[in-house]
Design an enzyme around this catalytic site. Structure first.
Site, PDB file in Angstrom:
ATOM      1  N   ARG A 123     -30.967  -2.055  20.541  1.00 37.70           N
ATOM      2  CA  ARG A 123     -30.224  -2.134  19.270  1.00 37.70           C
ATOM      3  C   ARG A 123     -30.579  -0.898  18.425  1.00 37.70           C
ATOM      4  NH1 ARG A 123     -31.053  -6.039  14.095  1.00 37.70           N
ATOM      5  NH2 ARG A 123     -29.051  -5.604  13.086  1.00 37.70           N
ATOM      6  N   HIS A 124     -29.638  -0.466  17.607  1.00 38.19           N
ATOM      7  CA  HIS A 124     -29.908   0.664  16.704  1.00 38.19           C
ATOM      8  C   HIS A 124     -31.098   0.330  15.797  1.00 38.19           C
ATOM      9  CE1 HIS A 124     -28.363  -1.774  13.500  1.00 38.19           C
ATOM     10  NE2 HIS A 124     -27.378  -2.131  14.315  1.00 38.19           N
ATOM     11  N   GLY A 125     -31.636   1.364  15.147  1.00 39.78           N
ATOM     12  CA  GLY A 125     -32.786   1.162  14.269  1.00 39.78           C
ATOM     13  C   GLY A 125     -32.392   0.625  12.898  1.00 39.78           C
TER      14      GLY A 125
END
Ligand SMILES: O=P(O)(O)O[C@H]1[C@H](OP(=O)(O)O)[C@@H](OP(=O)(O)O)[C@H](O)[C@@H](O)[C@H]1OP(=O)(O)O
Length: 458
Positions: A80-82
């Protein structure tokens, strides 16, 4: 004598008040007491607390090959993106809450004056973009994964183009994959290489491409009816009543959205700025449990087990992962493995359907508006599964007795459902998922052929 006595007493009292005050400032914990209830808006550090002391720490014993005769040959990771800003929809809710509190709240609590002194700094154009902490999440994750699996993620493999980077087209994901690469470049002091990645929404945003999901869940107001029912439940009313009394604002103005905005504010201020904001003081532990459940209900009915199409929409990604593992297995049989690692960056809504498709975190009873009190020990807890930078890593090993596969969620080994071996034989895992591997066809699952869409399947 009397004057000296009073002076000394005054000084003692004054000093103890000052020490008390500064102590209470110092004593305010840096982590909000409710941080582990933040769900998908939670920090990665909450699932791996040791990282707060050393962000590059790798527990070598957890990531060691299953046995000394095994060698890692390929890795597929879905990440998942940060950490990101709130989406526009939530910035608007936060702004409304702030205006309401500033204009109407009263009381003598010190946190209330701190809230009133707080400046609204979120703007609508931030719309879910990656923040600097989010870049760090990915830079550091890249460095740790390279340390954990040095034979798969190495400078030589990067230079030889043996590591593939794929991302969703969304800005926060593209920026995350670039930060991941930056982390590797910094680790090896690489200065003469460009960053390369591919955008593939059919893999990383499969949910947008699955017509049946879009029609029966995304656009269907009744698909999330459990969330709506929970918003008007007695437990949610109790949370609203407590907030209303703390702020001395009429109950009807503290809507469930306002209560959630306070919760989100606390989580965003913490995740983005590492601050234990005074907004966190508006909620106690039991309030946070209710709001966590509300978020988990959304994830469950929109991305998890709630509707069968949620998980089935991830069939293309599921097949792609096994295709990559099969290719590595095949390459290995006939010579050298072409690609050593695939890094795929997407969303919470990429990971949760995939994990559900593979039967992880499945509770015996569905999550509903009524059973909050029975679900305290639920498996489906989004904050534990998909915080920012959450990652699901498949590692294929060649061992003396054949190919084996090990799974890691958020850098911790995870066993396949109903298989109690840490690293089973790859062919056993293929067999375990044979129904999905031989079926789970995107066109069959996602093309809408019936006029009456069903959205009640479990
Ligand atoms: O409640 P928000 O607006 O933050 O919802 C986001 C999604 O965030 P999540 O519910 O997972 O916390 C966001 O997922 P992300 O993994 O990219 O952060 C999703 O992409 C976005 O569309 C929002 O969903 P919604 O449909 O507007 O609720």
């Amino acid at each position: 004598m009397k004057t000296t006595y009073f002076l000394v007493n005054f000084l003692i009292t004054f000093l103890s008040v000052m020490v008390g005050l500064s102590f209470s400032k110092l004593a305010r914990p840096t982590i909000p007491a409710i941080a582990h209830y933040f769900g998908t808006k939670g920090r990665y550090e909450e699932v791996n607390p040791h990282l707060s002391d050393d962000i590059l720490f790798v527990n070598k014993s957890l990531v060691a090959p299953p046995s000394p005769d095994c060698r890692a040959i390929h890795m597929v990771s879905v990440i998942r993106h940060g950490t990101r800003y709130p989406t526009t929809k939530n910035v608007i809710k936060i702004a409304r809450l702030f205006d309401l509190v500033v204009s109407q709240a009263s009381g003598a609590a010190s946190w209330l004056s701190d809230i009133k002194a707080w400046k609204m700094w979120y703007t609508e154009d931030m719309d879910g973009r990656l923040v600097e902490k989010g870049r760090d999440d990915h830079r550091h994750l890249a460095m740790r994964l390279a340390q954990s699996f040095p034979t798969l993620i190495s400078e030589d493999h990067l230079r030889a183009n043996r590591i593939e980077f794929i991302t969703s087209s969304k800005h926060r994901c593209v920026d995350s994959v670039k930060a991941f690469q930056e982390g590797l470049h910094r680790l090896w002091n690489v200065q003469d290489m460009d960053y390369k990645h591919y955008v593939d929404d059919s893999l990383m945003r499969f949910f947008d491409h699955c017509e049946r999901f879009v029609e029966s869940v995304e656009k269907n107001k009744t698909a999330l009816k459990e969330v709506e029912r929970f918003k008007s439940s007695a437990v949610m009313d109790a949370v609203r009543r407590k907030i209303s009394s703390r702020l001395q604002i009429p109950f009807n103005q503290i809507t469930p959205d306002m209560a959630e905005a306070a919760f989100f504010l606390c989580s965003y201020e913490f995740a983005i700025k590492s601050e234990n904001s005074p907004w966190c003081d508006l909620l106690d532990d039991s309030d946070a449990q209710v709001l966590e459940y509300k978020s988990d209900l959304k994830q469950y009915w929109k991305r998890g087990y709630g509707h069968a199409i949620n998980r089935k929409s991830s069939c293309p990604l599921f097949h792609d992962i096994f295709k990559r593992l099969d290719k590595a297995a095949n390459d290995y049989r006939f010579g050298d493995v072409e690609k050593t690692a695939t890094i795929q960056v997407g969303h919470g809504e990429t990971l949760l359907p995939l994990l559900s498709l593979m039967s992880f975190f499945k509770d015996k009873k569905p999550l509903t508006a009524e059973n909050f009190s029975l679900q305290h020990n639920r498996k489906f807890r989004s904050g534990q599964i998909v915080p920012y930078a959450a990652n699901l890593v498949f590692v294929l090993y060649e061992c003396s007795d054949g190919l084996r596969i090990q799974l890691f969620l958020n850098e911790k080994p995870m066993t396949f459902p109903k298989m109690n071996q840490a690293a089973p034989l790859y062919e056993m895992v293929r067999k375990h998922y044979s129904k999905l591997l031989n079926g789970c066809d995107f066109n069959n699952e996602c093309n809408v052929r019936q006029a009456n869409l069903r959205n009640t399947e479990l």
